[in-house]
Design a protein around this motif. Structure first.
Motif, PDB file in Angstrom:
ATOM      1  N   ARG A  83       3.818   7.438   8.051  1.00 50.06           N
ATOM      2  CA  ARG A  83       3.074   6.511   7.196  1.00 50.06           C
ATOM      3  C   ARG A  83       3.247   6.885   5.719  1.00 50.06           C
ATOM      4  O   ARG A  83       3.515   6.038   4.868  1.00 50.06           O
ATOM      5  CB  ARG A  83       1.594   6.567   7.565  1.00 50.06           C
ATOM      6  N   GLN A  84       3.116   8.188   5.446  1.00 51.80           N
ATOM      7  CA  GLN A  84       3.196   8.643   4.045  1.00 51.80           C
ATOM      8  C   GLN A  84       4.611   8.417   3.497  1.00 51.80           C
ATOM      9  O   GLN A  84       4.780   7.993   2.354  1.00 51.80           O
ATOM     10  CB  GLN A  84       2.829  10.120   3.944  1.00 51.80           C
ATOM     11  N   ILE A  85       5.625   8.679   4.334  1.00 48.80           N
ATOM     12  CA  ILE A  85       7.015   8.486   3.879  1.00 48.80           C
ATOM     13  C   ILE A  85       7.254   6.996   3.585  1.00 48.80           C
ATOM     14  O   ILE A  85       7.856   6.626   2.576  1.00 48.80           O
ATOM     15  CB  ILE A  85       8.019   9.037   4.918  1.00 48.80           C
ATOM     16  N   GLY A  86       6.714   6.137   4.460  1.00 44.85           N
ATOM     17  CA  GLY A  86       6.848   4.693   4.256  1.00 44.85           C
ATOM     18  C   GLY A  86       6.183   4.256   2.956  1.00 44.85           C
ATOM     19  O   GLY A  86       6.751   3.456   2.205  1.00 44.85           O
ATOM     20  N   LEU A  87       5.007   4.808   2.682  1.00 45.20           N
ATOM     21  CA  LEU A  87       4.298   4.407   1.458  1.00 45.20           C
ATOM     22  C   LEU A  87       5.011   4.918   0.207  1.00 45.20           C
ATOM     23  O   LEU A  87       5.054   4.231  -0.820  1.00 45.20           O
ATOM     24  CB  LEU A  87       2.849   4.899   1.504  1.00 45.20           C
ATOM     25  N   VAL A  88       5.573   6.120   0.308  1.00 41.78           N
ATOM     26  CA  VAL A  88       6.340   6.647  -0.836  1.00 41.78           C
ATOM     27  C   VAL A  88       7.559   5.741  -1.076  1.00 41.78           C
ATOM     28  O   VAL A  88       7.865   5.377  -2.220  1.00 41.78           O
ATOM     29  CB  VAL A  88       6.763   8.114  -0.587  1.00 41.78           C
ATOM     30  N   ALA A  89       8.218   5.340   0.009  1.00 38.39           N
ATOM     31  CA  ALA A  89       9.385   4.447  -0.118  1.00 38.39           C
ATOM     32  C   ALA A  89       8.971   3.148  -0.806  1.00 38.39           C
ATOM     33  O   ALA A  89       9.634   2.679  -1.742  1.00 38.39           O
ATOM     34  CB  ALA A  89       9.968   4.149   1.262  1.00 38.39           C
ATOM     35  N   PHE A  90       7.843   2.600  -0.355  1.00 38.70           N
ATOM     36  CA  PHE A  90       7.357   1.348  -0.943  1.00 38.70           C
ATOM     37  C   PHE A  90       7.080   1.532  -2.436  1.00 38.70           C
ATOM     38  O   PHE A  90       7.434   0.679  -3.258  1.00 38.70           O
ATOM     39  CB  PHE A  90       6.089   0.895  -0.204  1.00 38.70           C
ATOM     40  N   LEU A 132       8.201  -5.796   2.754  1.00 41.04           N
ATOM     41  CA  LEU A 132       7.530  -4.485   2.839  1.00 41.04           C
ATOM     42  C   LEU A 132       6.046  -4.563   2.473  1.00 41.04           C
ATOM     43  O   LEU A 132       5.258  -3.707   2.882  1.00 41.04           O
ATOM     44  CB  LEU A 132       8.230  -3.466   1.925  1.00 41.04           C
ATOM     45  N   VAL A 133       5.663  -5.621   1.720  1.00 38.44           N
ATOM     46  CA  VAL A 133       4.260  -5.714   1.261  1.00 38.44           C
ATOM     47  C   VAL A 133       3.267  -5.711   2.444  1.00 38.44           C
ATOM     48  O   VAL A 133       2.342  -4.886   2.477  1.00 38.44           O
ATOM     49  CB  VAL A 133       4.044  -6.933   0.338  1.00 38.44           C
ATOM     50  N   PRO A 134       3.455  -6.589   3.463  1.00 35.98           N
ATOM     51  CA  PRO A 134       2.465  -6.568   4.561  1.00 35.98           C
ATOM     52  C   PRO A 134       2.431  -5.223   5.297  1.00 35.98           C
ATOM     53  O   PRO A 134       1.389  -4.832   5.808  1.00 35.98           O
ATOM     54  CB  PRO A 134       2.925  -7.692   5.505  1.00 35.98           C
ATOM     55  N   LEU A 135       3.545  -4.527   5.307  1.00 36.33           N
ATOM     56  CA  LEU A 135       3.569  -3.218   5.989  1.00 36.33           C
ATOM     57  C   LEU A 135       2.747  -2.203   5.204  1.00 36.33           C
ATOM     58  O   LEU A 135       1.986  -1.425   5.775  1.00 36.33           O
ATOM     59  CB  LEU A 135       5.003  -2.697   6.149  1.00 36.33           C
ATOM     60  N   SER A 139      -1.011  -0.372   6.374  1.00 38.59           N
ATOM     61  CA  SER A 139      -0.642   0.984   6.806  1.00 38.59           C
ATOM     62  C   SER A 139      -1.869   1.881   7.000  1.00 38.59           C
ATOM     63  O   SER A 139      -1.729   3.060   7.274  1.00 38.59           O
ATOM     64  CB  SER A 139       0.303   1.608   5.782  1.00 38.59           C
ATOM     65  N   ASN A 140      -3.075   1.304   6.871  1.00 36.25           N
ATOM     66  CA  ASN A 140      -4.289   2.135   7.038  1.00 36.25           C
ATOM     67  C   ASN A 140      -4.811   2.062   8.484  1.00 36.25           C
ATOM     68  O   ASN A 140      -4.487   1.131   9.223  1.00 36.25           O
ATOM     69  CB  ASN A 140      -5.357   1.658   6.061  1.00 36.25           C
ATOM     70  N   ASN A 141      -5.644   3.031   8.837  1.00 33.18           N
ATOM     71  CA  ASN A 141      -6.160   3.108  10.218  1.00 33.18           C
ATOM     72  C   ASN A 141      -6.919   1.856  10.638  1.00 33.18           C
ATOM     73  O   ASN A 141      -6.800   1.410  11.778  1.00 33.18           O
ATOM     74  CB  ASN A 141      -7.099   4.305  10.360  1.00 33.18           C
ATOM     75  N   LEU A 157       9.246  -5.472  10.817  1.00 30.34           N
ATOM     76  CA  LEU A 157       9.782  -6.023   9.562  1.00 30.34           C
ATOM     77  C   LEU A 157      10.521  -4.971   8.746  1.00 30.34           C
ATOM     78  O   LEU A 157      11.333  -5.296   7.895  1.00 30.34           O
ATOM     79  CB  LEU A 157       8.645  -6.592   8.702  1.00 30.34           C
ATOM     80  N   VAL A 158      10.225  -3.702   9.033  1.00 28.01           N
ATOM     81  CA  VAL A 158      10.875  -2.653   8.252  1.00 28.01           C
ATOM     82  C   VAL A 158      12.403  -2.700   8.436  1.00 28.01           C
ATOM     83  O   VAL A 158      13.153  -2.411   7.500  1.00 28.01           O
ATOM     84  CB  VAL A 158      10.297  -1.252   8.598  1.00 28.01           C
TER      85      VAL A 158
END
Ligand code: HEM
Length: 212
Positions: A83-90, A132-135, A139-141, A157-158
């Protein structure tokens, strides 16, 4: 041998909390700031910042895609950082887009629209960002709980997003360099593995039971 390496790595990684991905993920951005301040960013600082942020976005996106296959193929488990890696990418995709809109286009909508018309590959980048926006938003619990199985489906979608981002990157070259083919090949391979494993899982789930 591989199992021993994976076990050692997983044991070491256990000490790294998921939130640590954020400061680590900020390092490439700080490096760009450092290069800009010290004059090491290149003769065209705007292009240098823009391009570096684009590369960082791509590395984190592809890195995020590689997490599942890495675990299946080697046993190295980075799933809890996904999750954190995805958010950093975003965040890098957003900064990359903002660097274009602010530094390059000077916040001029007309100029930005003209640039999109002149360089259609930018639309591929923007489409990737839109996917990527909806992802990022889910991305929260709470969203994982609320969406249930739909969350997984949404996060498919990723794959098109990364593919669009990589095509946007390749399209900029007159002659695609070896590194370009490498990132394209890696993206296709990661996508292929996902499709293959998904199809195999469905086939096993649907296989008619023999009447014993
Ligand atoms: C997943 C999304 C994206 C990825 C992975 C990505 C990746 C990249 C990469 C790696 C480069 C550097 C290419 C090079 O010069 O060697 C680049 C350049 C660029 N990207 Fe993106 N990008 C994405 C989204 C976007 C978006 C949303 C925009 C906004 C319009 C954008 C605008 C640009 C621009 C203006 C350049 C510089 C082109 C030049 O040097 O003239 N990108 N991108």
């Amino acid at each position: 041998m591989m199992e021993a390496v994976a076990n050692t790595m997983n044991m070491t990684l256990r000490r790294l909390p998921p939130w640590a991905v954020y400061p680590l993920g900020a390092l490439p951005a700080l490096w760009i700031v450092w290069l800009t301040l010290t004059g090491g960013i290149g003769v065209d600082p705007v292009a240098g910042i823009e391009q570096r942020l684009g590369y960082d976005a791509m590395y984190f996106l592809i890195g995020g895609l590689a997490i599942s296959p890495l675990r299946r193929l080697t046993g190295i488990n980075l799933i809890r950082y996904r999750r954190q890696i995805g958010l950093v990418a975003f965040a890098y995709v957003v900064l990359h887009m903002l660097s274009w809109f602010t530094l390059d286009m000077g916040l001029w909508w007309r100029q930005a629209l003209g640039d999109l018309y002149k360089r259609p590959y930018l639309l591929f980048g923007i489409s990737a960002l839109v996917l990527l926006v909806p992802l990022a938003v889910t991305s929260n619990n709470a969203s994982v709980r609320r969406l249930g199985p739909r969350w997984r489906r949404l996060h498919w979608l990723v794959y098109p997003a990364v593919l669009l981002g990589v095509v946007h990157y390749l399209w900029q070259f007159k002659v695609i360099p070896q590194s370009g083919w490498f990132w394209f090949g890696l993206t296709l391979a990661l996508l292929g593995l996902r499709l293959w494993w998904g199809a195999r899982r469905r086939m096993t789930a649907w296989r008619p039971r023999s009447k014993a």
